[in-house]
Scaffold this motif. Sequence first.
Motif, short mmCIF file in Angstrom:
data_model
loop_
_atom_site.label_atom_id
_atom_site.label_comp_id
_atom_site.label_asym_id
_atom_site.label_seq_id
_atom_site.Cartn_x
_atom_site.Cartn_y
_atom_site.Cartn_z
N SER A 3 2.78 16.42 -7.22
CA SER A 3 2.27 16.51 -5.86
C SER A 3 2.31 15.13 -5.22
CB SER A 3 0.84 17.04 -5.86
OG SER A 3 0.29 17.01 -4.56
N VAL A 4 2.81 15.07 -3.99
CA VAL A 4 2.85 13.82 -3.23
C VAL A 4 2.11 14.08 -1.92
CG1 VAL A 4 4.31 12.09 -2.16
CG2 VAL A 4 5.04 13.19 -4.29
N VAL A 5 1.06 13.33 -1.70
CA VAL A 5 0.20 13.59 -0.54
C VAL A 5 0.05 12.33 0.29
CG1 VAL A 5 -2.05 14.35 0.26
CG2 VAL A 5 -1.04 15.39 -1.78
N GLU A 6 0.39 12.43 1.55
CA GLU A 6 0.25 11.30 2.47
C GLU A 6 -1.03 11.44 3.28
OE1 GLU A 6 4.79 12.46 3.01
OE2 GLU A 6 2.87 13.52 3.11
N SER A 7 -1.49 10.32 3.78
CA SER A 7 -2.61 10.30 4.72
C SER A 7 -2.38 9.15 5.67
CB SER A 7 -3.95 10.17 4.00
OG SER A 7 -4.01 8.96 3.27
N GLY A 8 -3.09 9.21 6.79
CA GLY A 8 -2.92 8.18 7.81
C GLY A 8 -2.03 8.70 8.92
N SER A 19 -1.65 2.46 9.46
CA SER A 19 -1.48 2.37 8.02
C SER A 19 -1.32 3.76 7.43
CB SER A 19 -2.69 1.67 7.39
OG SER A 19 -2.54 1.58 6.00
N LEU A 20 -0.38 3.90 6.52
CA LEU A 20 -0.15 5.16 5.81
C LEU A 20 -0.44 4.95 4.33
CD1 LEU A 20 3.30 6.18 7.37
CD2 LEU A 20 1.01 6.71 8.22
N SER A 21 -0.97 5.99 3.72
CA SER A 21 -1.22 5.95 2.28
C SER A 21 -0.61 7.17 1.62
CB SER A 21 -2.72 5.91 1.99
OG SER A 21 -3.31 4.75 2.52
N CYS A 22 -0.30 7.04 0.34
CA CYS A 22 0.33 8.13 -0.38
C CYS A 22 -0.07 8.06 -1.84
CB CYS A 22 1.84 8.02 -0.25
SG CYS A 22 2.79 9.14 -1.30
N ALA A 23 -0.33 9.22 -2.42
CA ALA A 23 -0.66 9.30 -3.84
C ALA A 23 0.16 10.39 -4.51
CB ALA A 23 -2.15 9.60 -4.01
N ARG A 66 7.91 -6.31 10.08
CA ARG A 66 6.82 -5.61 10.77
C ARG A 66 6.07 -4.67 9.83
NH1 ARG A 66 8.00 -2.04 14.58
NH2 ARG A 66 10.09 -1.53 13.80
N PHE A 67 6.79 -4.07 8.88
CA PHE A 67 6.18 -3.13 7.94
C PHE A 67 6.03 -3.80 6.58
CE2 PHE A 67 7.68 1.16 9.95
CZ PHE A 67 7.18 0.73 11.17
N THR A 68 4.96 -3.45 5.89
CA THR A 68 4.73 -3.96 4.54
C THR A 68 4.34 -2.83 3.62
OG1 THR A 68 3.97 -6.10 5.41
CG2 THR A 68 3.43 -5.59 3.12
N LEU A 69 5.11 -2.69 2.54
CA LEU A 69 4.81 -1.67 1.52
C LEU A 69 4.02 -2.31 0.40
CD1 LEU A 69 7.22 0.98 0.08
CD2 LEU A 69 5.90 -0.48 -1.45
N SER A 70 2.98 -1.60 -0.03
CA SER A 70 2.19 -2.04 -1.18
C SER A 70 2.13 -0.89 -2.19
CB SER A 70 0.77 -2.42 -0.76
OG SER A 70 0.79 -3.49 0.17
N ASN A 76 -0.54 5.23 -9.15
CA ASN A 76 0.58 5.99 -8.59
C ASN A 76 0.42 6.16 -7.08
OD1 ASN A 76 1.73 6.28 -11.11
ND2 ASN A 76 0.86 8.30 -11.46
N THR A 77 0.08 5.08 -6.43
CA THR A 77 -0.09 5.12 -4.98
C THR A 77 0.81 4.09 -4.31
OG1 THR A 77 -1.93 3.54 -5.04
CG2 THR A 77 -2.49 5.88 -5.14
N VAL A 78 1.10 4.35 -3.06
CA VAL A 78 1.88 3.43 -2.25
C VAL A 78 1.36 3.51 -0.82
CG1 VAL A 78 3.69 5.11 -1.71
CG2 VAL A 78 4.22 2.67 -1.72
N SER A 79 1.34 2.40 -0.15
CA SER A 79 0.87 2.39 1.23
C SER A 79 1.89 1.67 2.10
CB SER A 79 -0.49 1.71 1.32
OG SER A 79 -0.41 0.37 0.90
N LEU A 80 1.81 1.91 3.37
CA LEU A 80 2.71 1.27 4.33
C LEU A 80 1.90 0.77 5.50
CD1 LEU A 80 5.76 0.74 4.82
CD2 LEU A 80 5.74 2.78 6.27
N GLN A 81 1.81 -0.53 5.64
CA GLN A 81 1.15 -1.14 6.78
C GLN A 81 2.20 -1.39 7.85
OE1 GLN A 81 -2.12 -1.81 7.41
NE2 GLN A 81 -1.45 -2.48 9.44
N MET A 82 1.97 -0.82 9.03
CA MET A 82 2.95 -0.91 10.11
C MET A 82 2.34 -1.68 11.27
SD MET A 82 4.41 3.00 9.95
CE MET A 82 2.84 3.74 10.40
N ASN A 83 2.91 -2.82 11.57
CA ASN A 83 2.44 -3.67 12.65
C ASN A 83 3.50 -3.76 13.74
OD1 ASN A 83 0.09 -4.24 11.13
ND2 ASN A 83 1.10 -5.97 10.13
#
Length: 121
Positions: A3-8, A19-23, A66-70, A76-83
Amino acid sequence: QVSVVESGGGSVQAGGSLSLSCAASGSIFSINAMGWARQAPGKQRELVATSSSSGLTNYAASVKGRFTLSRDNAKNTVSLQMNSLKPEDTGVYYCYTDAQRTEMTITRRFWGQGTQVTVSS
């Protein structure tokens, strides 16, 4: 199953940030790459940012700087900061993970359901 679930996501004016998050969860033996793609109306889905298993991160030219992935491998998570968002950043953003469900199965890509990002001018 994996399962891959995004939020934000959401709506913002040009120049703003989101900001987007995903697990990723479920039956996972190992995860290789994780990342984000987006699809604008009437266009094909395009990769935005990817993180390889070795920790190397790549960005599409249109978002570099402009974007930064963490990524948190332990969770098992990844986030995307979008400026400095632009109207052309508008679209549905999808998280993905390249994962093996067991040591006997091949790696395949699992996608989230997508989250809308709207940037108004």
